[in-house]
Design an enzyme around this catalytic site. Structure first.
Site, PDB file in Angstrom:
ATOM      1  N   ASP A 287       0.850  -1.190   0.000  1.00 35.99           N
ATOM      2  CA  ASP A 287       0.000   0.000   0.000  1.00 35.99           C
ATOM      3  C   ASP A 287       0.891   1.248   0.000  1.00 35.99           C
ATOM      4  O   ASP A 287       1.838   1.326  -0.765  1.00 35.99           O
ATOM      5  CB  ASP A 287      -0.963  -0.050   1.200  1.00 35.99           C
ATOM      6  CG  ASP A 287      -2.128   0.929   1.079  1.00 35.99           C
ATOM      7  OD1 ASP A 287      -3.143   0.561   0.477  1.00 35.99           O
ATOM      8  OD2 ASP A 287      -1.997   2.067   1.574  1.00 35.99           O
TER       9      ASP A 287
ATOM     10  N   TYR B  80      -3.645  10.950   1.125  1.00 36.56           N
ATOM     11  CA  TYR B  80      -4.223  10.823  -0.215  1.00 36.56           C
ATOM     12  C   TYR B  80      -4.266  12.177  -0.915  1.00 36.56           C
ATOM     13  O   TYR B  80      -4.054  12.260  -2.128  1.00 36.56           O
ATOM     14  CB  TYR B  80      -5.628  10.208  -0.127  1.00 36.56           C
ATOM     15  CG  TYR B  80      -5.588   8.738   0.157  1.00 36.56           C
ATOM     16  CD1 TYR B  80      -5.685   7.798  -0.852  1.00 36.56           C
ATOM     17  CD2 TYR B  80      -5.419   8.275   1.468  1.00 36.56           C
ATOM     18  CE1 TYR B  80      -5.629   6.444  -0.591  1.00 36.56           C
ATOM     19  CE2 TYR B  80      -5.357   6.920   1.744  1.00 36.56           C
ATOM     20  CZ  TYR B  80      -5.461   6.016   0.707  1.00 36.56           C
ATOM     21  OH  TYR B  80      -5.385   4.666   0.970  1.00 36.56           O
TER      22      TYR B  80
ATOM     23  N   HIS C  73      -4.506  -7.935   0.434  1.00 39.76           N
ATOM     24  CA  HIS C  73      -3.832  -6.649   0.537  1.00 39.76           C
ATOM     25  C   HIS C  73      -2.998  -6.515   1.807  1.00 39.76           C
ATOM     26  O   HIS C  73      -1.936  -5.902   1.792  1.00 39.76           O
ATOM     27  CB  HIS C  73      -4.897  -5.543   0.512  1.00 39.76           C
ATOM     28  CG  HIS C  73      -4.355  -4.164   0.435  1.00 39.76           C
ATOM     29  ND1 HIS C  73      -3.762  -3.659  -0.703  1.00 39.76           N
ATOM     30  CD2 HIS C  73      -4.304  -3.165   1.354  1.00 39.76           C
ATOM     31  CE1 HIS C  73      -3.385  -2.407  -0.484  1.00 39.76           C
ATOM     32  NE2 HIS C  73      -3.699  -2.089   0.761  1.00 39.76           N
TER      33      HIS C  73
END
Length: 381
Positions: free
Chosen positions: A178, A307, A359
């Site tokens: 990630d 983000y 993930h």
């Protein structure tokens, strides 16, 4: 001289009392109008999880588990970074910097610390031993929150280089998934003389650019692009919200524990190899341990803000020349083909696609994850 101080997690009882009070006063919406997770985390399950959180979950057990490890707060780039350090008892152990992502935390790594640092005690060989450095990203966990813009992937990579130097490591390996994959790859780009090798469980590649470079695509390439498109359509809403208005979503994430748990735990269903329900893979305590790494430090907004910092550059097209290994698990959301990965990672020495996992690889399949790291780094020792 880099400022460094010992650190111990000591959450006041009043914070835990406040959490239980907020959970008891949750204002719940009506239930979803479907019989699955297609509208988000189901009401009945989230209420059940939050009841357990308020009445049965024991944060103090997790606090003791974390405090059993050596922890420091290191001032790099103007921020105090929380770091768990675990030194191997075996001479010749390889220093390994491991970085988590969103919505994960250092909790993801708890099950792999023992096998990686002391493989002999877990049925392995001393030649596979690592010294571990586990930092929390800026704005995550117990690391400081950035107070100004600019803390994107490349700046974090520069901070990690400063961090490793402060801890006394001139040459080391790096690993990530990630955001941790982006940071680790950026560190390899910016510090190739220091990074011995790079392992990723989410290869950071601009798949569209890679496809254009490859020209003629094979079935695996086309499958990678199709999966990327499906993710954007069905799973990508959180990216849009957090990359455009992180402050707005942050109010709810910092104020409502039920809202935070819903926002995070949904991903532990959608992004994992859990056969439709997160508790087929994780215990409730494991899920809540991770949520607590966001709740206790009020990190919902600061974590989401990474983000927004995507505008400062992901570096997904920068070529990586250090030796690289990739372990692409079947339920990973971003699954470039090996050919795509090779357009960026110019010295790709290891590639494997395990038969299970997703993930949060170290959290989901700790034994497989350890095997993957050992297999790759044996090539470089």
């Amino acid at each position: 001289m880099v400022e460094m101080s010992r650190y111990r997690i000591e959450i006041p009882d009043s914070d835990l009392d406040d959490l239980r009070g907020r959970l008891a006063r949750t204002r719940w919406p009506e239930r979803e109008t479907v019989a699955d997770w297609s509208q988000g985390i189901p009401l009945d399950y989230l209420r059940e999880l939050c009841t357990y959180w308020a009445d049965s979950y024991d944060w103090r057990a997790t606090e003791r588990r974390l405090n059993a490890f050596d922890q420091v707060k290191v001032a790099v780039g103007g921020l105090g970074i929380h770091v768990v350090q675990v030194t191997s008892p075996h001479p010749g152990a390889l220093p390994l910097l491991m970085t988590h992502g969103w919505p994960g935390s250092i909790v993801e790594f708890l099950q792999v610390i023992g096998p990686l640092t002391d493989p002999v005690a877990h049925g392995g060989s001393a030649t596979d031993a690592f010294h571990l450095v586990l930092p929390s990203l800026p704005g995550y966990g117990f690391s400081d929150k950035p107070a100004a813009v600019g803390w994107g992937v490349t700046r974090i990579a520069d901070a990690w280089a400063e961090l490793m130097a402060a801890l006394g490591y001139e040459r080391y390996a790096v690993q990530g998934g990630d955001w941790g994959a982006g940071v680790s790859a950026a560190l390899a780009v910016r510090q190739p003389h220091a990074v011995l090798g790079l392992h990723l469980n989410m290869p950071v590649v601009d798949m569209q650019a890679a496809a254009a470079e490859l020209g003629e695509l094979d079935d695996r390439d086309r499958a990678a692009l199709a999966a990327l498109g499906l993710f954007g359509k069905e799973e990508g809403g959180y990216v849009t919200q957090q990359s455009t208005r992180p402050q707005t979503v942050g109010y709810g994430l910092v104020d409502s524990p039920a809202g935070l748990a819903g926002w995070i735990v949904e991903k532990f269903r959608g992004w994992t190899d859990c056969d439709g329900h997160p508790e087929k893979l994780f215990t409730r305590d494991q899920l809540l341990d991770n949520v607590m790494m966001y709740w206790l430090p009020a990190a919902g907004a600061s974590a989401a803000r990474l983000y927004w910092e995507r505008s400062t550059g992901l570096g997904a097209a920068d070529p990586v020349v250090v030796p690289t290994g990739c372990s692409v698990f079947p339920k990973e959301q971003f699954r470039p083909s090996r050919r795509m990965a090779q357009t960026r990672f110019r010295d790709l020495r290891y590639w494997n696609e395990p038969d299970r996992g997703g993930h949060f690889a170290a959290f989901e399949q700790p034994n497989l994850f350890v095997d993957e790291l050992r297999a790759f780094f044996r090539l470089l020792r």
